[in-house]
Write a protein that holds these residues in place. Structure first.
Motif, PDB file in Angstrom:
ATOM      1  N   LEU A 106       1.657   0.753  -2.753  1.00 43.77           N
ATOM      2  CA  LEU A 106       1.166   0.751  -1.385  1.00 43.77           C
ATOM      3  C   LEU A 106      -0.345   0.700  -1.307  1.00 43.77           C
ATOM      4  CD1 LEU A 106       3.493   3.495   0.143  1.00 43.77           C
ATOM      5  CD2 LEU A 106       3.686   1.044   0.425  1.00 43.77           C
ATOM      6  N   PHE A 156      -5.288   1.984   0.867  1.00 41.99           N
ATOM      7  CA  PHE A 156      -3.873   1.832   1.205  1.00 41.99           C
ATOM      8  C   PHE A 156      -3.660   0.558   2.009  1.00 41.99           C
ATOM      9  CE2 PHE A 156      -4.200   6.264   0.204  1.00 41.99           C
ATOM     10  CZ  PHE A 156      -2.998   6.571  -0.402  1.00 41.99           C
ATOM     11  N   PRO A 159      -0.727  -0.641   4.300  1.00 43.37           N
ATOM     12  CA  PRO A 159       0.579  -0.373   4.907  1.00 43.37           C
ATOM     13  C   PRO A 159       1.429  -1.637   5.001  1.00 43.37           C
ATOM     14  CG  PRO A 159      -1.189   0.636   6.173  1.00 43.37           C
ATOM     15  CD  PRO A 159      -1.839  -0.266   5.171  1.00 43.37           C
ATOM     16  N   TYR A 160       2.722  -1.470   4.756  1.00 41.85           N
ATOM     17  CA  TYR A 160       3.633  -2.605   4.841  1.00 41.85           C
ATOM     18  C   TYR A 160       3.627  -3.228   6.233  1.00 41.85           C
ATOM     19  CZ  TYR A 160       5.900  -1.814   0.312  1.00 41.85           C
ATOM     20  OH  TYR A 160       6.166  -1.716  -1.025  1.00 41.85           O
ATOM     21  N   THR A 182       1.421  -3.473   8.739  1.00 42.50           N
ATOM     22  CA  THR A 182       0.296  -4.341   9.108  1.00 42.50           C
ATOM     23  C   THR A 182       0.340  -5.654   8.343  1.00 42.50           C
ATOM     24  OG1 THR A 182      -1.054  -2.378   9.525  1.00 42.50           O
ATOM     25  CG2 THR A 182      -2.206  -4.471   9.280  1.00 42.50           C
TER      26      THR A 182
END
Length: 522
Positions: A22, A282, A284-285, A287
């Protein structure tokens, strides 16, 4: 509905294959080592790293605060190795060091210094008595050959020991400072066959001087910022013309508006995605997935737009008739294939590794692109022939300019694809990683330029509706509608009837039945 269901299933399948990483933090969750020649190796990561700024590190190793502090490093955090209990039970509580794992960080240019190859093909990674004299290595350890010209402490190696009959071995939480720009690898190496079943857990954090973005991704931050600005300028110009002439807007201009808007949102989303990644480490998936799917929608709609424009939609004919279904079907197929490829390439991607699955997913996208290109130029040929028979000179000139732009883009794309193939074959170890972003940037720039040309050619005017749907208009009226002046001819009135007859005949040849009537070309 079936196309949507197929797309959803494909995306779910791809998401299942995507790495669970991630962030610029590389997590290890009980990962096993792989047998490589005479060693067992786990590849902990690979990223392009920029050298730390000299002023960022003093002799005591302190650094400035903040993410963009000029410091580049690879930090080990809670890295733990676990061996099978059956192996640990072979030793007693006071046997001392009973197992060794080594962590090796090296630049890709130093790859030949890791291990030893006698014939230039096969490579051994673990030292034994026969190799001591040849490589100055220590038996039972990974071979790291010294640089005769002096290489300092590189490659960097640290030892992690199993003690007594313990099943766990803990690596020291430390940071490896990067003082030279390069493509760096992290390997965990085991040379003891008894430790074949060892696993690794924990994480390493890779940071560049300006933030957490991997070296190959770092240029994308500025690039997407510039592209977002370029789309903003194009969008503002288009929307002003659209607002001034909203009463006479064509259906094709509504399609162009959608593509421009999608481009603006996509570039802005990518920019903020990379900005957040760079600042926090990080990714995020949600976005990234939104940016990926938005980009896929834009590419799909753009290709469909070019296709329907080539068919003359909105200028030569008011409807596509039954061909609409075929266009939508091709668009749905392309969206499914491109979504799978783009999700695999971007979602969860935090390092500079190339996925083998991506290579497989490229093929259907390439085939569908070829179908689009073939259909586009076939439709253009028919449209040009139709305009020529009708003697609509201004429209013909417009479409010739459009055809030239497409032809140039196809030639340039073909040359670039050939260059990309050559570049990849010549750079199998990513030694030219700092310019790798150009390969992706090229397609965005080409797409933007082609969209700009379409916006200029089909810009909103106060007489666009009359221009678009008056199939029997003469050159004089068309020139007037485009703001040009054309001299009248005494033979115009005499030739009107003949031109109308030819236009009518041409309309029959290229007519498309209404969608409800089955939609076929005569």
């Amino acid at each position: 509905m079936m196309a949507a269901a197929t797309t959803l299933k494909a995306l779910c399948a791809v998401l299942a294959l995507v790495s669970t990483a991630l962030a610029a933090v590389h997590p290890y969750q009980g990962e096993y080592f792989y047998a490589v020649s005479d060693a067992f190796i786990f590849r902990g990561g690979r990223e392009g790293m920029i050298a730390s700024k000299s002023e960022a590190v003093d002799e005591w190793g302190t650094v400035a605060k903040g993410v963009s502090n000029g410091k580049s490093y690879i930090r080990f955090s809670n890295v733990v190795f676990e061996r099978p209990k059956s192996v640990a039970n072979e030793y007693g509580p006071r046997d001392g060091d009973t197992g060794l794992v080594q962590a090796v960080v090296f630049d890709v240019n130093d790859r030949d210094r890791i291990g030893y190859s006698a014939d230039g093909y096969s490579r051994r990674y673990c030292c034994d008595k026969d190799l001591v004299a040849k490589t100055r290595c220590y038996p039972g350890r990974v071979i790291v050959q010294q640089n005769e010209q002096g290489g300092g402490d590189w490659p960097w190696v640290t030892d992690i020991y199993f003690s007594d009959n313990e099943t766990l071995a803990y690596a020291v939480d430390e940071a490896v400072t990067i003082e030279k720009t390069g493509m760096y690898y992290l390997w965990f190496v085991v040379c003891d066959p008894n430790l074949a079943g060892v696993t690794v857990s924990g994480q390493t954090t890779w940071k560049n001087p300006q933030g957490y973005l991997p070296g190959m991704m770092a240029p994308n931050l500025k690039f997407y910022g510039l592209m977002a600005l370029a789309y903003l300028v194009l969008g503002f110009s288009w929307f002003v013309l659209y607002a001034l002439n909203w009463r006479d807007v064509l259906a094709i201009q509504n399609c162009i508006t959608v593509v421009v808007f999608l481009g603006m949102v996509e570039m802005a989303t990518w920019y903020f995605d990379y900005t957040n990644f760079n600042a926090t480490g990080f990714r995020p998936y949600a976005t990234t997935l939104f940016a990926v799917l938005l980009g896929t929608v834009r590419k799909t709609v753009s290709r469909m737009l070019i296709l329907v424009v080539s068919m003359g939609y909105g200028v030569v004919r008011p409807t596509l008739g039954g061909l609409s279904r075929r266009v939508l079907a091709l668009g749905a197929a392309y969206f499914t294939a491109a979504s799978a490829l783009d999700v695999m390439t971007n979602v969860g991607t935090i390092d500079d590794l190339t996925s083998s699955a991506r290579i497989i997913l490229v093929l259907p996208v390439a085939v569908l692109d070829a179908v689009f290109i073939l259909w586009i130029f076939t439709a253009l040929s028919r449209t040009l022939s139709q305009l020529s028979q009708r003697r609509q000179g201004t429209k013909l000139t417009l479409y010739r300019q459009y055809t030239n732009a497409l032809a140039i883009s196809v030639v340039v794309s073909s040359l670039w694809i050939a260059y990309e193939m050559y570049f990849k074959m010549q750079d199998s170890f990513n030694e030219h990683w700092q310019t790798d972003y150009i390969n992706n940037a090229f397609w965005h720039i080409l797409s933007f330029l082609l969209l700009t040309i379409i916006c200029v050619l089909w810009r909103p005017t106060d007489k666009a509706t009359r221009y678009a749907y008056d199939a029997d208009a003469g050159d004089q009226e068309i020139d007037e509608l485009l703001g040009a002046s054309a001299p009248s001819s005494s033979g115009d009135s005499a030739g009107d009837k003949k031109e109308v007859e030819m236009a009518s005949a041409s309309e029959k040849v290229f007519a498309i039945d209404d969608e409800e009537g089955g939609g076929k070309m005569a």
